[in-house]
Design an enzyme around this catalytic site. Structure first.
Site, PDB file in Angstrom:
ATOM      1  N   GLU A 148       0.841  -1.190   0.000  1.00 14.17           N
ATOM      2  CA  GLU A 148       0.000   0.000   0.000  1.00 14.17           C
ATOM      3  C   GLU A 148       0.878   1.243   0.000  1.00 14.17           C
ATOM      4  O   GLU A 148       1.815   1.366   0.788  1.00 14.17           O
ATOM      5  CB  GLU A 148      -0.930   0.032   1.213  1.00 14.17           C
ATOM      6  CG  GLU A 148      -1.843   1.240   1.192  1.00 14.17           C
ATOM      7  CD  GLU A 148      -2.879   1.259   2.295  1.00 14.17           C
ATOM      8  OE1 GLU A 148      -3.757   2.132   2.246  1.00 14.17           O
ATOM      9  OE2 GLU A 148      -2.802   0.403   3.195  1.00 14.17           O
ATOM     10  N   GLU A 242     -12.840   2.976   2.667  1.00 13.65           N
ATOM     11  CA  GLU A 242     -12.174   3.068   3.960  1.00 13.65           C
ATOM     12  C   GLU A 242     -12.554   4.402   4.609  1.00 13.65           C
ATOM     13  O   GLU A 242     -12.365   5.464   4.008  1.00 13.65           O
ATOM     14  CB  GLU A 242     -10.660   2.977   3.768  1.00 13.65           C
ATOM     15  CG  GLU A 242      -9.871   2.858   5.046  1.00 13.65           C
ATOM     16  CD  GLU A 242      -8.388   2.708   4.772  1.00 13.65           C
ATOM     17  OE1 GLU A 242      -7.766   1.808   5.360  1.00 13.65           O
ATOM     18  OE2 GLU A 242      -7.845   3.490   3.970  1.00 13.65           O
TER      19      GLU A 242
END
Length: 287
Positions: A148, A242
């Site tokens: 990520e 998210e």
């Protein structure tokens, strides 16, 4: 576009006890999601057998994510610290496989938080060695590893798509890809199109979140440009919403993520609104 849509577990509950996993998976199923992403910072509470059963019962795919702590940082120059980090990553990988997860992603390469100094050459070599070994084990378990791309205040290892691509190349395993997050891109990238085009088929997973991590569409991010770029490279992977609020507190993550404000209080309303927003972007015909 017909990508599977996901939601982060912290929209519904702050931990991974069996009761919390029930709340998380039932909420995700109710809102129509395909994927649930679990943070593995609460590994000790996770009943992998019960979690896998709930996921299967509700038709959900699991993805797991995590970062590391300063005393278990695989980018450290201290080999004892690196070893603790490697052990934690392998434990997390085993848990991912045990619940039927298909991906372990996040800041797998460093401690999570503002670094005191730039990454050293020795630290980078340690990252590559640890993640290469982890990728070999992950392949046996049929799990993909994601790097990520996080902002400079959360890591000193990977802050841009280009840096993540370079690290993936140096790891050199074909089950390691790159994970973009529009929240972090808003801080570090020049725009939302070029990083997607740079990665192309090396892009394996996507996080979407508003610039303040609240309701999608309530801020200033150019989601249309981002989704048009995903369409341009024929991205087929998961797209996971998210969002964090002090309405749902994780004993391990809320402080790390600086979740000081109540950006929302109704998990179900937030989840449903995000699903509608994402479905609309997938169906949108570019101008």
């Amino acid at each position: 576009m017909n990508n599977p849509l996901g939601i982060h577990a912290l929209v519904f509950a702050g931990g991974t006890t069996t009761d919390e996993v029930d709340t998380i998976t039932s909420g995700a199923h109710r809102a129509g999601y395909d994927i649930i992403e679990f943070s593995l910072h609460g590994l000790a509470d996770l009943d992998t057998t019960a979690t896998r059963a709930m996921l299967e019962d509700r038709g959900l795919t699991a993805i797991c994510s995590r970062g590391l702590a300063p005393d278990a940082d695989v980018s450290s120059d201290d080999l004892a610290v690196v070893q603790r980090g490697a052990e934690l990553l392998h434990e997390s990988l085993q848990a991912t496989a045990a619940i039927g997860g298909i991906r372990l992603t996040g800041a797998l390469y460093s401690a999570f938080g503002k670094a005191a100094a730039p990454l050293t050459g020795a630290g980078r070599r340690n990252v590559i060695a640890v993640l290469k070994d982890l990728a070999v084990e992950a392949r046996r378990l049929d799990v993909v590893l994601g790097l990520e791309v996080c902002n400079r205040y959360e890591t000193n290892v990977v802050n841009t798509a280009g840096e993540a691509l370079r690290l993936a190349d140096e790891i050199g395993e074909d089950n390691v890809d790159v994970h973009l997050d529009i929240y972090h891109m808003n801080i570090e990238e020049k725009n939302f199109r070029d990083p997607v085009l740079l990665l192309g088929d090396r892009l394996g997973y996507v996080h979407v979140g508003e610039n303040d991590r609240g309701y999608l569409g309530s801020g200033h991010l150019d989601f249309d440009a981002f989704f048009d770029a995903l369409r341009e490279v024929d991205y087929r992977g998961g797209i996971t919403f998210e969002s964090f609020s002090s309405a749902v507190v994780s004993p391990t993550l809320s402080n790390d993520l600086s979740i000081w404000r109540n950006l929302w209080t109704d998990s179900d309303d937030l989840a449903a609104a995000a699903h509608r927003f994402l479905a609309e972007r997938l169906a949108r015909v570019p101008a």
